[in-house]
Write a protein that holds these residues in place. Structure first.
Motif, PDB file in Angstrom:
ATOM      1  N   LYS A  32       0.837  -1.200   0.000  1.00 23.79           N
ATOM      2  CA  LYS A  32       0.000   0.000   0.000  1.00 23.79           C
ATOM      3  C   LYS A  32       0.869   1.245   0.000  1.00 23.79           C
ATOM      4  O   LYS A  32       1.771   1.397   0.801  1.00 23.79           O
ATOM      5  CB  LYS A  32      -0.907   0.004   1.241  1.00 23.79           C
ATOM      6  N   ARG A  33       0.590   2.125  -0.913  1.00 25.88           N
ATOM      7  CA  ARG A  33       1.331   3.361  -0.996  1.00 25.88           C
ATOM      8  C   ARG A  33       0.603   4.429  -0.183  1.00 25.88           C
ATOM      9  O   ARG A  33      -0.620   4.449  -0.098  1.00 25.88           O
ATOM     10  CB  ARG A  33       1.452   3.829  -2.441  1.00 25.88           C
ATOM     11  N   GLU A  34       1.389   5.292   0.394  1.00 24.80           N
ATOM     12  CA  GLU A  34       0.822   6.405   1.131  1.00 24.80           C
ATOM     13  C   GLU A  34       0.325   7.461   0.151  1.00 24.80           C
ATOM     14  O   GLU A  34       1.111   8.080  -0.554  1.00 24.80           O
ATOM     15  CB  GLU A  34       1.880   7.018   2.057  1.00 24.80           C
ATOM     16  N   LYS A  35      -0.975   7.604   0.118  1.00 27.91           N
ATOM     17  CA  LYS A  35      -1.566   8.566  -0.814  1.00 27.91           C
ATOM     18  C   LYS A  35      -1.920   9.852  -0.075  1.00 27.91           C
ATOM     19  O   LYS A  35      -2.418   9.842   1.050  1.00 27.91           O
ATOM     20  CB  LYS A  35      -2.823   7.974  -1.455  1.00 27.91           C
ATOM     21  N   LYS A  36      -1.674  10.962  -0.715  1.00 24.28           N
ATOM     22  CA  LYS A  36      -2.032  12.243  -0.125  1.00 24.28           C
ATOM     23  C   LYS A  36      -3.545  12.414  -0.162  1.00 24.28           C
ATOM     24  O   LYS A  36      -4.183  12.128  -1.168  1.00 24.28           O
ATOM     25  CB  LYS A  36      -1.376  13.388  -0.909  1.00 24.28           C
ATOM     26  N   SER A  37      -4.083  12.877   0.972  1.00 27.69           N
ATOM     27  CA  SER A  37      -5.521  13.148   1.009  1.00 27.69           C
ATOM     28  C   SER A  37      -5.814  14.448   0.261  1.00 27.69           C
ATOM     29  O   SER A  37      -4.911  15.216  -0.086  1.00 27.69           O
ATOM     30  CB  SER A  37      -5.999  13.254   2.459  1.00 27.69           C
ATOM     31  N   TYR A  38      -7.118  14.722   0.081  1.00 25.28           N
ATOM     32  CA  TYR A  38      -7.521  15.927  -0.633  1.00 25.28           C
ATOM     33  C   TYR A  38      -7.089  17.179   0.127  1.00 25.28           C
ATOM     34  O   TYR A  38      -6.666  18.175  -0.471  1.00 25.28           O
ATOM     35  CB  TYR A  38      -9.043  15.912  -0.831  1.00 25.28           C
ATOM     36  N   GLU A  39      -7.150  17.120   1.459  1.00 14.78           N
ATOM     37  CA  GLU A  39      -6.777  18.274   2.268  1.00 14.78           C
ATOM     38  C   GLU A  39      -5.294  18.630   2.100  1.00 14.78           C
ATOM     39  O   GLU A  39      -4.928  19.807   2.139  1.00 14.78           O
ATOM     40  CB  GLU A  39      -7.068  17.994   3.741  1.00 14.78           C
ATOM     41  N   ASP A  40      -4.425  17.592   1.908  1.00 18.04           N
ATOM     42  CA  ASP A  40      -2.993  17.859   1.791  1.00 18.04           C
ATOM     43  C   ASP A  40      -2.645  18.601   0.511  1.00 18.04           C
ATOM     44  O   ASP A  40      -1.554  19.175   0.410  1.00 18.04           O
ATOM     45  CB  ASP A  40      -2.213  16.539   1.841  1.00 18.04           C
ATOM     46  N   THR A  41      -3.517  18.577  -0.454  1.00 15.16           N
ATOM     47  CA  THR A  41      -3.241  19.263  -1.721  1.00 15.16           C
ATOM     48  C   THR A  41      -3.730  20.716  -1.727  1.00 15.16           C
ATOM     49  O   THR A  41      -3.485  21.432  -2.698  1.00 15.16           O
ATOM     50  CB  THR A  41      -3.922  18.514  -2.880  1.00 15.16           C
ATOM     51  N   LEU A  42      -4.426  21.150  -0.657  1.00 14.39           N
ATOM     52  CA  LEU A  42      -5.013  22.487  -0.633  1.00 14.39           C
ATOM     53  C   LEU A  42      -4.042  23.502  -0.035  1.00 14.39           C
ATOM     54  O   LEU A  42      -3.237  23.184   0.842  1.00 14.39           O
ATOM     55  CB  LEU A  42      -6.309  22.485   0.193  1.00 14.39           C
ATOM     56  N   ALA A  43      -4.158  24.734  -0.505  1.00  6.93           N
ATOM     57  CA  ALA A  43      -3.415  25.846   0.083  1.00  6.93           C
ATOM     58  C   ALA A  43      -4.016  26.170   1.448  1.00  6.93           C
ATOM     59  O   ALA A  43      -5.154  25.767   1.757  1.00  6.93           O
ATOM     60  CB  ALA A  43      -3.470  27.059  -0.837  1.00  6.93           C
ATOM     61  N   PRO A  44      -3.291  26.905   2.330  1.00  7.65           N
ATOM     62  CA  PRO A  44      -3.788  27.163   3.694  1.00  7.65           C
ATOM     63  C   PRO A  44      -5.183  27.779   3.753  1.00  7.65           C
ATOM     64  O   PRO A  44      -6.019  27.352   4.568  1.00  7.65           O
ATOM     65  CB  PRO A  44      -2.732  28.111   4.266  1.00  7.65           C
ATOM     66  N   TYR A  45      -5.481  28.783   2.903  1.00  8.69           N
ATOM     67  CA  TYR A  45      -6.797  29.427   2.960  1.00  8.69           C
ATOM     68  C   TYR A  45      -7.892  28.459   2.510  1.00  8.69           C
ATOM     69  O   TYR A  45      -8.933  28.341   3.179  1.00  8.69           O
ATOM     70  CB  TYR A  45      -6.807  30.679   2.089  1.00  8.69           C
ATOM     71  N   GLU A  46      -7.662  27.768   1.391  1.00  6.82           N
ATOM     72  CA  GLU A  46      -8.661  26.805   0.912  1.00  6.82           C
ATOM     73  C   GLU A  46      -8.856  25.679   1.927  1.00  6.82           C
ATOM     74  O   GLU A  46      -9.982  25.182   2.127  1.00  6.82           O
ATOM     75  CB  GLU A  46      -8.246  26.215  -0.433  1.00  6.82           C
ATOM     76  N   TRP A  47      -7.770  25.296   2.588  1.00  2.28           N
ATOM     77  CA  TRP A  47      -7.873  24.216   3.580  1.00  2.28           C
ATOM     78  C   TRP A  47      -8.747  24.674   4.760  1.00  2.28           C
ATOM     79  O   TRP A  47      -9.594  23.912   5.241  1.00  2.28           O
ATOM     80  CB  TRP A  47      -6.475  23.853   4.084  1.00  2.28           C
ATOM     81  N   ALA A  48      -8.534  25.902   5.231  1.00  2.00           N
ATOM     82  CA  ALA A  48      -9.313  26.407   6.363  1.00  2.00           C
ATOM     83  C   ALA A  48     -10.798  26.475   6.021  1.00  2.00           C
ATOM     84  O   ALA A  48     -11.661  26.084   6.829  1.00  2.00           O
ATOM     85  CB  ALA A  48      -8.789  27.782   6.784  1.00  2.00           C
TER      86      ALA A  48
END
Length: 545
Positions: free
Chosen positions: A170-186
C-alpha cells in the motif's frame, strides 16, 4: 628456382642421413594371462641429442607394469639408447602394441614399429591348486550427495517475491486536504463542521477545539509561526506585533471576534462551559470572517518568495520523478535478473554466455560447412567458409620461367581466432630431372620461414609420417605465438606425382576445461578429418582435362 630445388634435394639427402635409427622388439610374443612381456625400444642418436622416451600407463590394450631405467652404449660419435618396459594383459586375445612416439630435442619425433602379442588363458589344475572359500558380501554404506538445486529456486523466487511486494504494498496517498493551500484548507475544514454530529450530540468541546485548531493553523502558516504552541493571550499579543511589522491591518470587529472566540473556546475546553446550537453556528461564521479578513490583508508574496516557491515545486517534481524512475529501474532489473536466472538454470551458464556475448568459434562449428576442391594437384576440404584465392609470391614472368604452377587459397577469422591455408605446387618433370615424386620434407623449412614472416614466434613443431588415400605425407603439429595469442596448428604435406600439396589449419588455444567446449580444437580436427587427396591417376586426368 632450379637452384632452390637442388638445395631441396641436398637438404633432403642430408636429413635422411641424419634421421635417427629406431628398433622395437619384445622378448616373446606369446604369454599367459598376467605374465610380463619386456618391450625394448632402441634408438641411435647424436651425443648432443636429448631423447625422451614415452611414459604412459598403458600402450594400447597392454598395461605397463614397470618402466625400467634407460641403458646407453657409446659407439663412435653416437649414442645407442635402450629403454625397456614390462607390459601385460589380464584377458586372453591378440593385442597390438601401437606405434610409440620418441621425442628428440623437442622438435623431432620418430615412431616405433607396432608389434603383436598373443595372450592365452591359464590352465588351472584344481587337484594341485589350493582353493579358498567364497568371501562374504560386504555392506557398503550408500553415500548420497547433498542436493543444492533448491538454491537455484531460491535465487529465482527472491526477486519474484520482491517484485510482488513492491507492486502490492500500500502506498501512502495524499488526502484531498494535503493538496489544498492554507486558505482553501481552512474554508474546507469549516464547511466540514456542518457534516459531523458534534452539534446534534452537543459535543461543544470537540466542536470548539476544531474551530480554534483551524484558526490557529491558518495564522501559523500565513502570519505568526508559533501560534500552535502559544496561549490565547500570547497569541493575541504577538499577532498584533507581527501584523504591524508586516503592515497588515484587520478590522477592529475581526480583532474583537477573534479574542472573544478564542477565550470562549478556552472556557469550553478547560472550564467545562457550555453553549448552544445557534451560538455555535454563529461562531463558525465568525471564524470564517476572521480567516477571510486576514487573507484579504495579507501582503502579496515577494519575487524572492515566488522564486523559492517555484524552485521548491521543481525540486519536489524532480524528486518524485527520480523516485518513480528508481522504482521502475529496480523492477526492470529484478525482472531481467529473474529471466537470466531462469535461462541459466534451464540452459546452463556457458550457453547463456555464448548467446549474450557471442562465441565465434562455436558459431563456426554449428553453421553449415562447405565442401570444395582447391589447386592443382587438388585437395578437397570441408570448411566454415570458402577459401579465397590469394596472389602468389612469384611474379608472372618468374612462374613462366620456372614452369612451376603455384596456387594459394586462404580463409581466416576476422579476429584471427582460426584459419585454413592451402598451397599447391605443380612442378614439371623437366624441373625435377626425371624424379617421379617430390619429397614434402623439402618444403618444411620453407613453411616454417613463411610462418615466421607472418609474425609467429616461439614455434614448436613435431613431424610424423601419415597416409591419406594411399598417398604418403608428412604431418607437422605444434604451437606458435602471434600478437600476444597462442595458437595450435597442424600442417600436412603430400607428394602427388611431380607436385606437392600443403594444408595448414590453426586455431587460438582453447581455455575451456570441458572438452566439448573446445570449439577451436573441434574446428581444426573437423577440417583435417575431411581432407581428401585424389589419387595420382586422378590428378593426371584432371591435368589433362
Amino acid at each position: 628456382m632450379k637452384y632452390v630445388l637442388y638445395l631441396f634435394f641436398i637438404v633432403s639427402a642430408w636429413a635422411t642421413a641424419q634421421q635417427p635409427e629406431v628398433s622395437t622388439k619384445v622378448d616373446r610374443d606369446l604369454i599367459k594371462i598376467g605374465e610380463e612381456v619386456v618391450l625394448e625400444i632402441g634408438i641411435t642418436a647424436q651425443k648432443s641429442d636429448l631423447v625422451i622416451f614415452p611414459e604412459q600407463p598403458a600402450y594400447g590394450a597392454l598395461e605397463v607394469l614397470e618402466s625400467y631405467p634407460v641403458d646407453s652404449v657409446i659407439a663412435d660419435d653416437k649414442f645407442q639408447l635402450f629403454k625397456k618396459y614390462g607390459v601385460t594383459q589380464w584377458d586372453s586375445g591378440d593385442y597390438w602394441i601401437p606405434q610409440l612416439k620418441v621425442l628428440i630435442n623437442d622438435d623431432k619425433q620418430v615412431l616405433t614399429d607396432s608389434l603383436l602379442v598373443s595372450v592365452r588363458e591359464v590352465e588351472v589344475d584344481t587337484t594341485k591348486q589350493k582353493m579358498f572359500p567364497i568371501k562374504d558380501t560386504l555392506n557398503i554404506e550408500t553415500v548420497t550427495r547433498t542436493d543444492w538445486s533448491w538454491l537455484w529456486w531460491l535465487l529465482l523466487l527472491l526477486p519474484i517475491g520482491a517484485i510482488i511486494y513492491l507492486l502490492s504494498r500500500k502506498r501512502e496517498k495524499k488526502s484531498y486536504e494535503d493538496t489544498l493551500a492554507p486558505y482553501e484548507w481552512a474554508i474546507y475544514r469549516l464547511k466540514q463542521l456542518e457534516n459531523n454530529n458534534w452539534l446534534e450530540n452537543r459535543d461543544w468541546k470537540s466542536y470548539y477545539s476544531e474551530i480554534t485548531y483551524i484558526i490557529r493553523r491558518y495564522i501559523d502558516s500565513k502570519v505568526y509561526g508559533r501560534t500552535m504552541e502559544s496561549t490565547t493571550q500570547q497569541l493575541l499579543t504577538e499577532l498584533k506585533v507581527v501584523m504591524n511589522e508586516k503592515g497588515m491591518h484587520i478590522t477592529q470587529n475581526s480583532e474583537n471576534r477573534l479574542e472573544s472566540l478564542l477565550q470562549k473556546a478556552d472556557l469550553i475546553k478547560f472550564a467545562g462551559a457550555s453553549s448552544d446550537s445557534i451560538s455555535a453556528k454563529e461562531d463558525r461564521g465568525y471564524a470564517h470572517d476572521i480567516i477571510y479578513n486576514i487573507h484579504q490583508v495579507l501582503p502579496p508574496p515577494s519575487e524572492e518568495e515566488l522564486m523559492l516557491s517555484a524552485e521548491y515545486q521543481r525540486k519536489q517534481a524532480r524528486k518524485k520523478a527520480l523516485k518513480k524512475g528508481l522504482l521502475v529501474s529496480a523492477i526492470s532489473l529484478l525482472v531481467i535478473c529473474s529471466g537470466i536466472g531462469i535461462w541459466t538454470y534451464l540452459s546452463g551458464w556457458d550457453n547463456v554466455k555464448d548467446s549474450v556475448f557471442g562465441n565465434k568459434l562455436r558459431s563456426y562449428n554449428e553453421q553449415e560447412w562447405y565442401t570444395a576442391e582447391y589447386g592443382l594437384p587438388s585437395i578437397q576440404l570441408d570448411t566454415p567458409e570458402i577459401l579465397v584465392r590469394q596472389s602468389t609470391l612469384n611474379s608472372e614472368e618468374e612462374s613462366t620461367a620456372t614452369e612451376i604452377n603455384e596456387q594459394v587459397f586462404e580463409w581466416k577469422d576476422d579476429k584471427d581466432l582460426a584459419g585454413v591455408y592451402v598451397k599447391t605446387y605443380q612442378i614439371p618433370a623437366s624441373a625435377t630431372q626425371g624424379k617421379q615424386e617430390i619429397n614434402p620434407q623439402e618444403f618444411i623449412d620453407i613453411f616454417l620461414k613463411q610462418l615466421e614472416e607472418t609474425g609467429a614466434s616461439n614455434i614448436l613443431n613435431f613431424d610424423s609420417e601419415i597416409t591419406t588415400n594411399n598417398i604418403k605425407g608428412i604431418s607437422i603439429t605444434g604451437s606458435f605465438e602471434r600478437e600476444g595469442n597462442k595458437y595450435d596448428y597442424e600442417t600436412r604435406f603430400y607428394a602427388t606425382g611431380p607436385g606437392v600439396v600443403e594444408c595448414m589449419v590453426y586455431n587460438i588455444m582453447d581455455d575451456e576445461e570441458l572438452e566439448e567446449r573446445q570449439y577451436g580444437q573441434q574446428l581444426k580436427e573437423r577440417v583435417i578429418e575431411s581432407l581428401t587427396i585424389p589419387s595420382s591417376i586422378q590428378q593426371s586426368n584432371n591435368k589433362d582435362k
